[in-house]
Structure formats: C-alpha cells, structure tokens
Write a protein that holds these residues in place. Structure first.
Motif, short mmCIF file in Angstrom:
data_model
loop_
_atom_site.label_atom_id
_atom_site.label_comp_id
_atom_site.label_asym_id
_atom_site.label_seq_id
_atom_site.Cartn_x
_atom_site.Cartn_y
_atom_site.Cartn_z
N SER A 1 3.87 -14.63 -7.08
CA SER A 1 3.14 -14.42 -5.83
C SER A 1 2.37 -13.12 -5.99
CB SER A 1 4.12 -14.32 -4.65
OG SER A 1 4.62 -13.01 -4.52
N PRO A 2 1.41 -12.85 -5.09
CA PRO A 2 0.66 -11.59 -5.20
C PRO A 2 1.41 -10.39 -4.65
CG PRO A 2 -0.16 -12.89 -3.36
CD PRO A 2 0.86 -13.75 -4.06
N ALA A 3 2.70 -10.52 -4.36
CA ALA A 3 3.45 -9.43 -3.72
C ALA A 3 3.44 -8.15 -4.55
CB ALA A 3 4.88 -9.87 -3.45
N ILE A 4 3.62 -8.27 -5.85
CA ILE A 4 3.66 -7.08 -6.70
C ILE A 4 2.34 -6.32 -6.62
CG2 ILE A 4 3.68 -6.30 -9.11
CD1 ILE A 4 5.81 -8.30 -9.71
N ARG A 5 1.23 -7.06 -6.70
CA ARG A 5 -0.09 -6.41 -6.61
C ARG A 5 -0.30 -5.77 -5.25
NH1 ARG A 5 -4.23 -10.21 -6.82
NH2 ARG A 5 -2.81 -11.98 -7.00
N THR A 6 0.13 -6.47 -4.21
CA THR A 6 -0.05 -5.96 -2.85
C THR A 6 0.72 -4.67 -2.64
OG1 THR A 6 -0.39 -8.20 -1.99
CG2 THR A 6 0.23 -6.50 -0.40
N GLU A 7 1.98 -4.66 -3.09
CA GLU A 7 2.81 -3.46 -2.94
C GLU A 7 2.20 -2.29 -3.70
OE1 GLU A 7 6.66 -4.63 -4.32
OE2 GLU A 7 6.74 -6.34 -2.93
N ALA A 8 1.77 -2.54 -4.94
CA ALA A 8 1.19 -1.48 -5.76
C ALA A 8 -0.09 -0.94 -5.13
CB ALA A 8 0.92 -1.99 -7.16
N GLN B 1 1.38 6.32 -10.67
CA GLN B 1 0.10 5.81 -10.17
C GLN B 1 -0.64 5.02 -11.23
OE1 GLN B 1 -0.24 9.90 -8.78
NE2 GLN B 1 -1.65 9.14 -7.22
N SER B 2 -0.63 5.50 -12.47
CA SER B 2 -1.31 4.74 -13.53
C SER B 2 -0.58 3.43 -13.80
CB SER B 2 -1.39 5.58 -14.81
OG SER B 2 -0.11 5.95 -15.28
N ASP B 3 0.75 3.45 -13.70
CA ASP B 3 1.52 2.21 -13.88
C ASP B 3 1.17 1.20 -12.80
OD1 ASP B 3 2.77 3.22 -16.10
OD2 ASP B 3 4.63 3.76 -15.07
N LEU B 4 1.08 1.66 -11.55
CA LEU B 4 0.78 0.75 -10.46
C LEU B 4 -0.65 0.22 -10.56
CD1 LEU B 4 2.49 2.58 -7.45
CD2 LEU B 4 3.36 0.65 -8.79
N ALA B 5 -1.57 1.09 -10.95
CA ALA B 5 -2.95 0.63 -11.12
C ALA B 5 -3.03 -0.44 -12.20
CB ALA B 5 -3.85 1.82 -11.47
N ARG B 6 -2.23 -0.29 -13.24
CA ARG B 6 -2.22 -1.29 -14.32
C ARG B 6 -1.64 -2.61 -13.80
NH1 ARG B 6 0.15 1.64 -17.95
NH2 ARG B 6 -1.86 2.43 -18.67
N LEU C 1 0.65 1.28 -2.04
CA LEU C 1 1.12 2.63 -2.36
C LEU C 1 -0.05 3.50 -2.86
CD1 LEU C 1 2.28 4.79 -4.63
CD2 LEU C 1 3.49 4.54 -2.46
N LEU C 2 -0.88 2.94 -3.72
CA LEU C 2 -2.01 3.70 -4.25
C LEU C 2 -2.95 4.13 -3.13
CD1 LEU C 2 -2.78 1.60 -7.45
CD2 LEU C 2 -1.82 3.91 -7.38
N ALA C 3 -3.21 3.23 -2.21
CA ALA C 3 -4.11 3.55 -1.09
C ALA C 3 -3.50 4.61 -0.20
CB ALA C 3 -4.41 2.29 -0.28
N HIS C 4 -2.19 4.52 0.04
CA HIS C 4 -1.50 5.50 0.88
C HIS C 4 -1.58 6.90 0.25
CE1 HIS C 4 1.71 7.14 3.48
NE2 HIS C 4 2.12 7.74 2.39
N VAL C 5 -1.28 6.98 -1.02
CA VAL C 5 -1.29 8.28 -1.71
C VAL C 5 -2.70 8.86 -1.74
CG1 VAL C 5 -0.93 9.39 -3.94
CG2 VAL C 5 0.78 7.81 -3.06
N GLU C 6 -3.69 8.02 -1.99
CA GLU C 6 -5.08 8.51 -1.99
C GLU C 6 -5.47 9.03 -0.61
OE1 GLU C 6 -9.60 6.99 -3.14
OE2 GLU C 6 -7.90 5.60 -3.22
#
Length: 278
Positions: free
Chosen positions: A212-219, A193-198, A222-227
């Motif tokens: 492209s913004p794909a990496i940010r979108t995917e991260a 989670q900290s890696d994805l937030a970074r 996932l963060l929103a789903h887990v939260e």
C-alpha cells in the motif's frame, strides 16, 4: 544504522537478561561500503556474525521475511522481537512478563512506541558516550498522532504466533498485559531524512515494492512536518504529548495514554477490511 546504535542495543538488552542475539542485516545499493563493513565487524565483536545478510531493494515485505527467518532459527519457545532502533523498557523482568502472560494463556506481550527526540526537536546526531537518554530526552506519540501509523508492537511472542508486517500486531492474538511495554523508538536521528526521502522516491517509482502507499505517505508526512518547522519536530504540539522520558522508568501518564492508543488501534482492525498481513 550506525555501529554505536548496535552497541547500545546489545548493552540495553543484556541489561534485561538477554543472552542470545540473532541479527539479520539488509543492505540496499545505497548503503556505504565502509559503514556496512563497520556494522558487520561490530556485530561480530559483540555477539558473533549475523545469522543472515541480504542485499537488494527494500521491498515492504523484506522486514517480515528477515524476522521470520530469525524466528525459525531461534526455535521453539518465547522470542523477544525488536528492531535495532527499538529499546523495550520492561516494567518487570522479561521472564516475569512471560510467566504472567502464560498464566492467562496469552501467547504475546505487547507494547506501544514512545518516539524519542532531541530536547529541541532537531533531527540530530548522538555519541555513545553521551547515551541515548541524554541525546533524546523527550518521548511522545509522533508515529501515532502525526504519521497516523500503528505504533503498537508485539515485543514478545511464542514461536507459534503469527506476526503481521513490522511486528505491529498478531492477526490471531491481542496483548492483554498491563502496563503495555514502552518501546522507546530512537528512529529520529541524523540521517533519517535522507532515508525517508529515498523511501518516497524508490517506492513511488516501483523500484521497491509496496503493499500500500502507507510507507510513502508516512515518510512524506514526516519530511513535510520537519521542513515546515525549520528542520525540527514540533515538540510544542500538544497532540504529540512529548514529555521527559528515560529508560528505566515509565513516562508520565503512560498507562492511560498507551491503553487509549492500543484500544483505538484494536478497534480500527476489528472494523477494517485490511488483510491479515497488516
């Protein structure tokens, strides 16, 4: 990446007959010095020093640059290609898969990611003595279904074959092997989670370059789903198709599910204007 994962990785592939390992490590400014030293020491202990150590921002192209450097170093022939959190579960010995591919003049062997998670979906730690299977006993299609990302992987390729970002595909060749190789994806561990937030922060600010913004979108997805699900992956969501999984055996309905996913991804790229880099 923890040293125990590297130990498990080397043990796994040695069990499949791999005798030569070429590693490259990239460390961002956020990487703790002690963890970096432990990882490099473990690599030296297991297989010798890494071929390459790089440092700096985790630009989107860094992964492919490191991979291509290793492939040049490996020389001509067939290469097994795997990230440290990817454990290929070959349905036959690698040399048999290569022979079967060559028999139909195919220069690649393909697989599909099977995302492995804890029994309760929690983003948990693990211990080497327990093993990855016991720590992450469920497998499903989180990457494909929830993150809307490409879970296909080129797991083996001739040295002449070009590979796109992340080795998710070749611009020139589609795999024809059946069954597709399960790529057990042990990414959803403590610390992710900290890696994805970074990733969201650094790519969003432009400090880490992206195509492209794909990496940010995917991260962010996932963060929103887990939260939303109390710090866990929703293993009960039928779309994700989580089921018991274990290295050494094909998951239930693997052939049907993986083939449908690969066909969908292939059709997407056939109809997509995306550049070959993807």
């Amino acid at each position: 990446m923890e040293p125990d994962l590297l130990r498990a990785f080397v043990q796994h592939y040695r069990g499949h007959g791999v005798r030569e390992f070429l590693f490259a490590f990239h460390f961002t400014a956020h990487a703790p010095k002690q963890r970096r030293e432990e990882l490099l020491a473990t690599c030296e202990e297991l297989v010798g020093p890494p071929v390459l150590i790089s440092q700096g921002p985790w630009h989107e192209t860094v992964h492919s640059e490191l991979r291509d450097h290793l492939r040049i170093r490996a020389g001509e022939g067939w290469h097994i290609i795997a990230d440290i959190d990817e454990f290929h579960d070959y349905p036959a010995p690698p040399e048999e898969l290569i022979a079967a591919a060559e028999a139909v003049n195919s220069p690649v062997v393909g697989g599909v990611m099977l995302d492995r998670v804890a029994a309760d979906g929690s983003i948990s730690g693990w211990h080497l003595q327990d093993g990855l299977d016991a720590s992450f006993p469920l497998g499903g299609f989180l990457t494909y279904t929830l993150l809307d990302a490409n879970p296909c992987k080129i797991v083996m390729a001739r040295s002449s074959v070009r590979l796109a970002l992340g080795s998710h595909r070749s611009p020139d060749h589609d795999p024809v092997n059946q069954p597709l190789v399960p790529v057990n994806h042990f990414k959803w561990r403590d610390g992710i989670q900290s890696d994805l937030a970074r990733r969201v922060s650094e790519h969003g600010s432009g400090a880490w370059r992206e195509n492209s913004p794909a990496i940010r979108t995917e991260a962010a997805t996932l963060l929103a789903h887990v939260e939303e699900h109390g710090g866990r992956v929703d293993i009960a969501d039928p779309r994700l198709k989580f089921r018991p999984a274990r290295l050494g055996s094909l998951p239930e309905n693997w052939h049907e599910d993986s083939t449908a996913i690969a066909d969908d991804i292939r059709q997407f790229f056939e109809n997509s204007p995306l550049p070959e880099v993807y």
